[in-house]
Each structure stands twice: as C-alpha cells, then as structure tokens.
Design an enzyme around this catalytic site. Structure first.
Site, PDB file in Angstrom:
ATOM      1  N   ILE A  99      31.016 -15.035  39.228  1.00 40.07           N
ATOM      2  CA  ILE A  99      29.631 -15.051  38.770  1.00 40.07           C
ATOM      3  C   ILE A  99      29.159 -16.502  38.710  1.00 40.07           C
ATOM      4  O   ILE A  99      29.955 -17.434  38.905  1.00 40.07           O
ATOM      5  CB  ILE A  99      29.484 -14.388  37.377  1.00 40.07           C
ATOM      6  CG1 ILE A  99      30.378 -15.097  36.352  1.00 40.07           C
ATOM      7  CG2 ILE A  99      29.812 -12.903  37.454  1.00 40.07           C
ATOM      8  CD1 ILE A  99      30.193 -14.618  34.929  1.00 40.07           C
ATOM      9  N   ALA A 159      29.716 -25.442  35.672  1.00 38.81           N
ATOM     10  CA  ALA A 159      30.670 -24.386  35.323  1.00 38.81           C
ATOM     11  C   ALA A 159      31.284 -23.781  36.575  1.00 38.81           C
ATOM     12  O   ALA A 159      32.507 -23.580  36.653  1.00 38.81           O
ATOM     13  CB  ALA A 159      29.977 -23.304  34.497  1.00 38.81           C
ATOM     14  N   TYR A 160      30.465 -23.492  37.561  1.00 33.65           N
ATOM     15  CA  TYR A 160      30.941 -22.885  38.797  1.00 33.65           C
ATOM     16  C   TYR A 160      31.881 -23.831  39.542  1.00 33.65           C
ATOM     17  O   TYR A 160      32.948 -23.425  40.016  1.00 33.65           O
ATOM     18  CB  TYR A 160      29.749 -22.510  39.672  1.00 33.65           C
ATOM     19  CG  TYR A 160      30.075 -21.599  40.824  1.00 33.65           C
ATOM     20  CD1 TYR A 160      30.189 -20.220  40.631  1.00 33.65           C
ATOM     21  CD2 TYR A 160      30.269 -22.094  42.111  1.00 33.65           C
ATOM     22  CE1 TYR A 160      30.488 -19.362  41.686  1.00 33.65           C
ATOM     23  CE2 TYR A 160      30.565 -21.249  43.165  1.00 33.65           C
ATOM     24  CZ  TYR A 160      30.672 -19.886  42.941  1.00 33.65           C
ATOM     25  OH  TYR A 160      30.968 -19.045  43.987  1.00 33.65           O
ATOM     26  N   SER A 161      31.497 -25.108  39.636  1.00 37.02           N
ATOM     27  CA  SER A 161      32.339 -26.087  40.320  1.00 37.02           C
ATOM     28  C   SER A 161      33.679 -26.244  39.613  1.00 37.02           C
ATOM     29  O   SER A 161      34.736 -26.295  40.266  1.00 37.02           O
ATOM     30  CB  SER A 161      31.634 -27.441  40.390  1.00 37.02           C
ATOM     31  OG  SER A 161      30.565 -27.416  41.320  1.00 37.02           O
ATOM     32  N   LYS A 164      35.822 -23.093  40.306  1.00 38.05           N
ATOM     33  CA  LYS A 164      36.290 -22.961  41.685  1.00 38.05           C
ATOM     34  C   LYS A 164      37.281 -24.056  42.058  1.00 38.05           C
ATOM     35  O   LYS A 164      38.207 -23.823  42.852  1.00 38.05           O
ATOM     36  CB  LYS A 164      35.101 -22.950  42.644  1.00 38.05           C
ATOM     37  CG  LYS A 164      34.239 -21.696  42.523  1.00 38.05           C
ATOM     38  CD  LYS A 164      35.037 -20.425  42.779  1.00 38.05           C
ATOM     39  CE  LYS A 164      34.167 -19.189  42.813  1.00 38.05           C
ATOM     40  NZ  LYS A 164      34.949 -17.954  43.111  1.00 38.05           N
TER      41      LYS A 164
END
Length: 298
Positions: A99, A159-161, A164
């Site tokens: 997400i 947050a996504y970086s 991942k």
C-alpha cells in the site's frame, strides 16, 4: 521446458502444475500476475484483503482465494495451511501485497505512515516466514516485490521508500541464507505502474503534481501488463531480479548518485509543496486507493 531446477544456474522451467501463492492479489499487479501464471498452467492461490474482489479474480484464474491480512500471523498461517492442504504443497511465493500513503514526514498521518511499513515490510517478512518451510520442502522460489522507490527516494514517499528498501535488503539476506536449501529468491523493482494505487496517488492535490512533474522517464507510468509479463518470466527463470521497465536495472548501477539528483530536483518544488502539505486537509495525507482503504480497515 526443463524440470524444476535443483541447482542455482539460471534455467527456464515450466510453471504448469506448480502451486503459486500471490499476496495482494485482489487487484493491480497481484491480480495481473495471477491471471498470467494461471494462463501458463500454474495452480494459483490468491491471498489478500477485499474478499469479494479477490474471489472474482480467483474465479477468472481457476484458482482459490484465501482472505487474510499479511500482517496477521494467525490469518496468514490459516491461509497458507489452507493452500497446502488444498493443493498438496507450495512451489512459488510472490510477496506482492503493498500500500502507499502520500505526505511529508512532518505532516503525514502517523498511523498511515506506520501502516505502510507494517504491510509493505513486515507483511513481506511474515508472508515469507510462514511460507518458507513449504518452499524448502519443494526447493521452490520466492519473489519479493520491492520498487524503484528502494533506489530513488523522492519527497512525499518516505514510508514507501523505507519499506521497499527494507524489502530489497531482506530478500538479499534471505537469498544467501536459503540457497543451500535449494530455494531461489528474487527481488522485483517496478517504476510507476498504472494501478489503482498509483492512479489514486496522482489525484492527490500536492503529491500528484510532484510526481507528474518529475523529469523525463522518472514520471512515466507503465502498463500493469508489462509487470505481469516480466514477473512470469522471472518466475520461470527463478531470476535474482525483475525490472520494469528495464532501465531500472541500469539505474541501480548509479544509485550512489540518486540522492544528489533528488536533492537538486526537490529544491525547486518542495518548499511550496511542503507548505501545502502542512496546511492541507489531514485526510489527504493518508493511505491511497481501494487497497489502502482495505488495509486501513484491516
């Protein structure tokens, strides 16, 4: 096609009859991958939220659906046990569930930030740990879905970086740990893909213009079909890496320079965006898309 490999040289194998578990399979990349693997004869097991949507995709694939939150140990164990009981084993896992949330660190909804980390990183760890005994038994293959965001860390995407990049590191360590057990591990890196998640992020009043204003290929979106094709090839080859588009693989060679490039670009656009983020409706700095809403409820 050759039989399922037992060594570590890259060979092409036949996925027909192999049991493949895909997380986050209700829509987007997960659904596309499940459809394409099923078309090659794989027995697909779809795991994720959005139960009705998940079951519809499973029906299209001639597979089965197990509704489970990848951050819930008990739900995952129940789902994986169900897959193994139904199909008799497990050969491939595609840890895809993910997400996103839009927002700058100083103004993003803290719960949204932490939910991204929980789903995208801890959800991968929990999925892999739960499935690993079965992959060892079958000398199978695990593909962890990371992202271009693990290489290029843009503003509004912290947050996504972070999650991942953690997925990439986790998979690299895992590969070294399980190689002697006959298990292959790959990492997938995708740029911006035309999914509900990315399309929803593009509608954000601040992040959308930031993303679309990135220079050159950095802002281009690619069709989900390209990812589906690449993942099928990756599974068939038990590949160490999968890149969509291919230039992402080349960019990894220059990753030491990407923070400076991002800093230079951000200096032009971030000050105004930061002010806008700080004064925006808090609901705009939350989880994006239908998948994000399902994860929020979960």
């Amino acid at each position: 096609m050759t039989s399922w490999r037992t060594g570590f040289e890259e060979v092409t194998v036949d996925v027909a009859g192999k049991v493949v578990l895909v997380t986050g399979a209700a829509r987007g990349i997960g659904a596309e991958v499940a459809r394409r693997l099923a078309a090659r004869g794989a027995k697909v097991a779809l795991v994720g939220l959005e139960g009705e949507q998940l079951r519809e995709v499973a029906a299209e694939c001639g597979g089965r659906a197990w509704e489970a939150d990848v951050t819930d140990w008990d739900a995952l164990k129940t789902a994986v046990d169900g897959v193994v009981d139904h199909y008799g084993g497990l050969d491939v896992v595609v840890a895809n569930a993910g997400i996103a949330a839009t927002g700058f660190v100083r103004s993003i909804d803290p719960a949204a930030f932490e939910r991204v980390i929980e789903v995208n990183l801890l959800g991968v760890w929990r999925t892999v740990r739960t499935c690993l005994p079965h992959l060892i038994a079958s000398r199978g293959y695990c593909l962890v879905v990371s992202s271009l965001a693990a290489i290029v860390h843009i503003p509004g995407n912290a947050a996504y970086s972070a999650a991942k990049a953690g997925c990439e590191a986790f998979a690299d360590s895992l590969r070294a740990e399980v190689r002697h057990l006959g298990v292959g591990v790959g990492v997938a890196y995708f740029s911006w893909i035309s999914t509900d998640m990315v399309d929803s992020a593009d509608r954000h009043p601040v992040f959308g213009p930031l993303r679309s204003g990135m220079p050159g290929l950095a802002s281009k979106k690619y069709p989900v079909s390209a990812v589906g094709k690449a993942v099928v090839r990756g599974v068939e080859k038990r590949a160490r890496t999968v890149h969509v588009p291919r230039w992402v693989g080349a960019l990894k060679l220059f990753r030491a320079f990407t923070p400076r490039v991002v800093d230079t670009q951000a200096a032009k656009s971030v000050p105004a965006a930061d002010r806008a983020m700080a004064t925006a409706d808090p609901t705009t700095s939350s989880l994006v898309g239908p998948g994000g809403e399902a994860a929020r409820k979960g």
